[in-house]
Motif scaffolding. Structure first.
Motif, mmCIF file in Angstrom:
data_model
loop_
_atom_site.group_PDB
_atom_site.id
_atom_site.type_symbol
_atom_site.label_atom_id
_atom_site.label_comp_id
_atom_site.label_asym_id
_atom_site.label_seq_id
_atom_site.Cartn_x
_atom_site.Cartn_y
_atom_site.Cartn_z
ATOM 1 N N SER A 65 -16.644 -4.720 -8.035
ATOM 2 C CA SER A 65 -15.968 -3.881 -7.370
ATOM 3 C C SER A 65 -16.416 -3.132 -6.260
ATOM 4 O O SER A 65 -17.684 -2.765 -6.494
ATOM 5 N N TRP A 86 -8.291 -0.362 -9.488
ATOM 6 C CA TRP A 86 -7.050 -0.997 -9.371
ATOM 7 C C TRP A 86 -6.706 -1.275 -10.892
ATOM 8 O O TRP A 86 -6.190 -2.285 -11.055
ATOM 9 N N VAL A 88 -8.244 -2.641 -13.485
ATOM 10 C CA VAL A 88 -8.759 -3.718 -14.091
ATOM 11 C C VAL A 88 -9.646 -3.350 -15.327
ATOM 12 O O VAL A 88 -10.477 -2.730 -15.405
ATOM 13 N N TYR A 103 -9.053 -8.117 -17.625
ATOM 14 C CA TYR A 103 -7.453 -8.252 -17.634
ATOM 15 C C TYR A 103 -7.139 -7.547 -16.300
ATOM 16 O O TYR A 103 -7.842 -6.282 -15.899
ATOM 17 N N ASP A 104 -6.646 -8.242 -15.442
ATOM 18 C CA ASP A 104 -6.096 -7.645 -14.169
ATOM 19 C C ASP A 104 -4.565 -7.442 -14.239
ATOM 20 O O ASP A 104 -4.008 -8.223 -14.097
ATOM 21 N N PRO A 105 -4.016 -6.250 -14.009
ATOM 22 C CA PRO A 105 -2.634 -5.889 -14.156
ATOM 23 C C PRO A 105 -1.851 -6.181 -12.807
ATOM 24 O O PRO A 105 -0.866 -6.160 -12.704
ATOM 25 N N LYS A 106 -2.778 -6.908 -11.820
ATOM 26 C CA LYS A 106 -2.100 -7.010 -10.549
ATOM 27 C C LYS A 106 -1.532 -5.840 -9.557
ATOM 28 O O LYS A 106 -0.265 -6.001 -9.538
ATOM 29 N N VAL A 107 -2.090 -4.929 -9.479
ATOM 30 C CA VAL A 107 -1.518 -3.590 -8.977
ATOM 31 C C VAL A 107 -1.258 -4.024 -7.400
ATOM 32 O O VAL A 107 -2.009 -4.626 -6.851
ATOM 33 N N PRO A 108 0.055 -3.593 -6.981
ATOM 34 C CA PRO A 108 0.537 -4.332 -5.631
ATOM 35 C C PRO A 108 -0.358 -3.350 -4.647
ATOM 36 O O PRO A 108 -0.314 -2.152 -4.961
ATOM 37 N N THR A 135 -1.664 1.823 -15.558
ATOM 38 C CA THR A 135 -2.141 1.000 -14.125
ATOM 39 C C THR A 135 -1.630 1.785 -13.180
ATOM 40 O O THR A 135 -0.636 2.896 -13.214
ATOM 41 N N HIS A 137 0.009 1.553 -10.460
ATOM 42 C CA HIS A 137 1.494 1.495 -10.408
ATOM 43 C C HIS A 137 2.467 1.999 -11.508
ATOM 44 O O HIS A 137 3.747 1.513 -11.386
ATOM 45 N N ALA A 648 -4.545 -6.097 1.819
ATOM 46 C CA ALA A 648 -5.043 -6.507 0.489
ATOM 47 C C ALA A 648 -6.138 -5.625 -0.164
ATOM 48 O O ALA A 648 -6.214 -5.272 -1.449
#
Ligand code: PQQ
Length: 681
Positions: A65, A86, A88, A103-108, A135, A137, A648
């Motif tokens: 990161s 983010w 993670v 684990y990546d929660p895939k934050v927009p 997270t 979000h 991104a």
């Protein structure tokens, strides 16, 4: 008698009993601030003042990161759980540094602009085989500790159409509950803390820190009392009021209570938030809640009617102190506003409050526990340089309390800032010149209309909470240094903004050992023991609100965990120099229209300032200073800024917010600043 801590066959098979037992053994680091008292004092003593010079690297782990890393690693059953930007989560073998799962929660990415203060996360909680993370979000997620598999998630945001809630803080766990608050009070937020069942995420209780309504029916009696302290015609009703519980929460297992620290008012300026005044309960307060029901028990408001962004969310520590009045169960608090508080935790009464840095908004506290405010500090008629400023005399960087020395180790600081009342402010309205107003920031102030006179500073402060006085300090190059941790080995550990990790003698403040790590450090360290070896660990990665636009080392932030032990021989990993990856020459001498510069400056302030800093005067932090951009980028700026080129990475697409001509004006201001500063070099 202290119960025995026993490792569990299930990874993270942690419960209340084990968290309490570990306070005495210190072999693991089971919660964000180590124990239920949140002391960050470890009883481990293998590493001590005599041998700390032999510390060497055991292993390092790359988080992959570039943004701020604020997490304290949790260590349970030989596994380390740590979060990067983010939200993670990484699970690592605590002995070797080998990756177990990620684990990546895939934050927009749009939440990059919803978060006031970088896309940070302060860490996880572990309990009964699960790992909990909040997270960015706004979800609370439970993972299976063994695999990192998602078990459940709940949306903690009560209204996504109205509020910009983000979670950056670490959850806390006790009695089968996991509790979490959220941030967002620079934009639009209503503060609350919620408790969920660890098994399935069902909500058990919620307590609101600011009123949701001005007339009955009220959510609970504490809301009714609070409502009477707000102007019903104030702008808080449009944007939420704030009071977000974004960091400090501490469980008192003796009294079965949860104490929370609440945040600033939203908007900041009380003149617009609640024009007729009022204390605006429960902003900037320490509040005691029944841990089973969330019922309000008492509050102590540190800053009635906050107007300076004086959050009381900073780390709370439970302690027992021998005071003149006898032995007392207390809360120790060094919030943004510059006073160190000792509060009786039975009844919430103020025992003492003394400034731990220079303070100019209040001269002290009266008998009833109210601050004695300085007449002009609310900046109603004229600008006011706030000391401390909104960056805080101490921010979220955790402090620590060593019962042997009796001292609290505070990452203290000052970042200059002046505020001026903004009569034109309107909620959710883009007003050029108003800080970040096109990104929905709601301050109600114009900033730095007078140049601040104070100098920035950062130091490690050893504070005696009984005598309420400084015992020693270590000065640093810059504000925004790391959290602290202290041990029975007589040591205090802290990372620094300029990229060092240091061990001090807890009694005297003598510096005993240091190592260069590949980034500025903001997070707090932890320590643990496996098979008779004590480890000291710290997650590094420059960032947070100050680190977005400023830096104190020429190394480019790289998220990493460094773990040390006596006689550790692992080689330090390679670092990246700032200049290798970013331009360090000013984009001066390029064409622009002179008439664009003035309007461009105003637009810059309302769109770019808090992330990119002042062009050319600041030098860039985790995010680039735009006066050091590639000239090609500046010439194509409208296309990039209005095309989502950096979406991104968390930068919004400004297509709907700015016209091509607006962006050209912004570019003109940046180029003009580059020219001015280049001439002085
Ligand atoms: N977060 C940081 C950081 O991580 O560096 C610094 C701050 C926050 C502040 O100085 C804040 O005032 C702040 N305020 C809120 C809020 O009012 O809701 C949230 C946060 C956050 O969640 O990180 C910060």
């Amino acid at each position: 008698k202290a119960p025995q801590a026993t490792p569990s066959p299930t990874p993270a098979g942690v419960d209340d009993h084990r968290i309490r037992a570990n306070q005495a053994s210190g072999k693991e680091w089971l919660s964000y601030n180590f124990d239920y008292d949140e002391t960050r004092y470890s009883p481990l003593r293998q590493i001590d003042t005599g041998n700390v010079g032999r510390l060497g690297l055991a292993w390092s782990y790359d988080l992959g990161s570039e943004r701020g890393v604020e997490a304290t690693p949790i260590v349970a059953d030989g596994v380390m759980y740590v979060t990067g930007p983010w939200s993670v989560v990484h699970a690592i073998d605590a002995r070797t540094g080998a990756r177990l799962w990620v684990y990546d929660p895939k934050v927009p990415p749009e939440f990059g602009a919803w978060a006031c203060c970088d896309v940070v996360n302060r860490g996880v909680a572990v309990y009964k085989g699960k790992v909990f993370v909040g997270t960015l979000h706004g979800y609370l997620v439970a993972l299976e500790a063994a695999s990192g598999k998602e078990l459940w998630r709940v949306d903690t945001n009560i209204d996504r159409t109205r509020y910009k809630h983000t979670i950056t803080g670490a959850p806390r766990v006790f009695r089968d509950k996991v509790v979490i608050g959220h941030g967002g009070a620079e934009l639009a937020a209503v503060g609350y803390v919620s408790a969920y069942h660890v098994d399935d995420g069902r909500m058990l209780w919620r307590w609101f820190s600011v009123p949701q309504r001005v007339e009955p029916p009220f959510y609970d009696p504490s809301q009714e009392r609070a409502a009477a302290t707000w102007d019903p015609k104030g702008a808080w009703r449009e944007v939420g009021g704030g009071g977000t519980i974004w960091d400090a929460m501490v469980y008192d297992h003796e009294l079965n209570r949860l104490y929370v620290g609440t945040g600033n008012g939203n908007p900041w300026n009380r003149e617009v938030r609640s024009p007729s005044g009022g204390d605006n309960l429960y902003l900037s307060s320490v509040v005691a809640l029944d841990a089973d029901t969330g019922r309000y028990l008492w509050h102590f408001q540190e800053v009635p009617g906050d107007t300076w962004d004086y959050t009381a969310t900073q780390h709370l520590i439970l302690a027992e102190l021998k005071l003149a009045s006898g032995k007392r169960k207390v809360l120790l608090h060094a919030p943004k506003n510059g006073f160190f508080y000792v509060i009786d935790r039975q009844d919430g009464k103020l025992i003492s409050a003394k400034p731990y840095v220079e303070v100019n908004w209040a001269t002290g506290y009266d008998e009833s526990g109210r601050p004695i405010e300085v007449e002009d500090a609310r900046a109603r008629q004229k600008p006011w340089e706030t000391r401390p400023s909104a960056y805080g005399a101490h921010n979220w960087h955790p402090m620590s309390f060593n019962p042997n020395t009796g001292l609290v180790y505070i990452p203290a600081q000052g970042v200059p800032l002046a505020i001026e009342h903004d009569p034109q402010w309107r909620a959710r309205t883009h007003l050029p010149g108003r800080p970040m107003s096109n990104l929905d920031w709601n301050l109600g102030y114009v900033l730095n209309t007078i140049p601040p006179q104070a100098k920035p500073f950062g130091h490690l402060l050893a504070w005696d909470p009984v005598a309420q006085k400084e015992v020693w300090r270590q000065e640093y190059l810059s504000p925004w240094n790391g959290g602290t941790m202290t041990t029975a080995g007589g040591l205090v550990f802290q990372g620094t903004a300029d990229g060092r990790f240091i061990a001090y003698d807890a009694k005297t403040g003598a510096s005993l050992w240091q190592v260069e790590v590949g980034s500025g450090v903001i997070a707090g360290p932890a320590t643990y023991e496996i098979d008779g070896t004590q480890y000291v660990t710290v997650a590094v990665g420059w960032g947070g609100v100050y680190g977005l636009a400023a830096r104190a080392t020429e190394r480019l932030s790289q998220g990493r965990v460094y773990t040390f032990k006596l006689d550790g021989k692992a080689p330090l990993p390679p670092v990246r120099e700032y200049a290798q990856l970013r331009r360090t020459t000013l984009a001066s001498g390029l064409p622009y229209r002179a008439e664009d510069v003035g309007p461009g400056a105003q637009l810059y302030v309302s769109n770019c300032l808090f992330c990119h800093g002042v062009p050319a005067l600041d030098r860039g932090g985790n995010l680039p200073n735009l006066a050091y951009s590639d000239p090609q980028i500046l010439s194509e700026l409208p296309k990039l800024v209005r095309g989502g080129a950096w979406r991104a990475r968390g930068m919004p697409d400004f297509a709907e917010r700015l016209s091509d001509a607006d962006v050209e004006r912004i570019a003109a201001f940046i180029l003009n600043m580059a020219d001015i500063v280049a001439q002085t070099q």
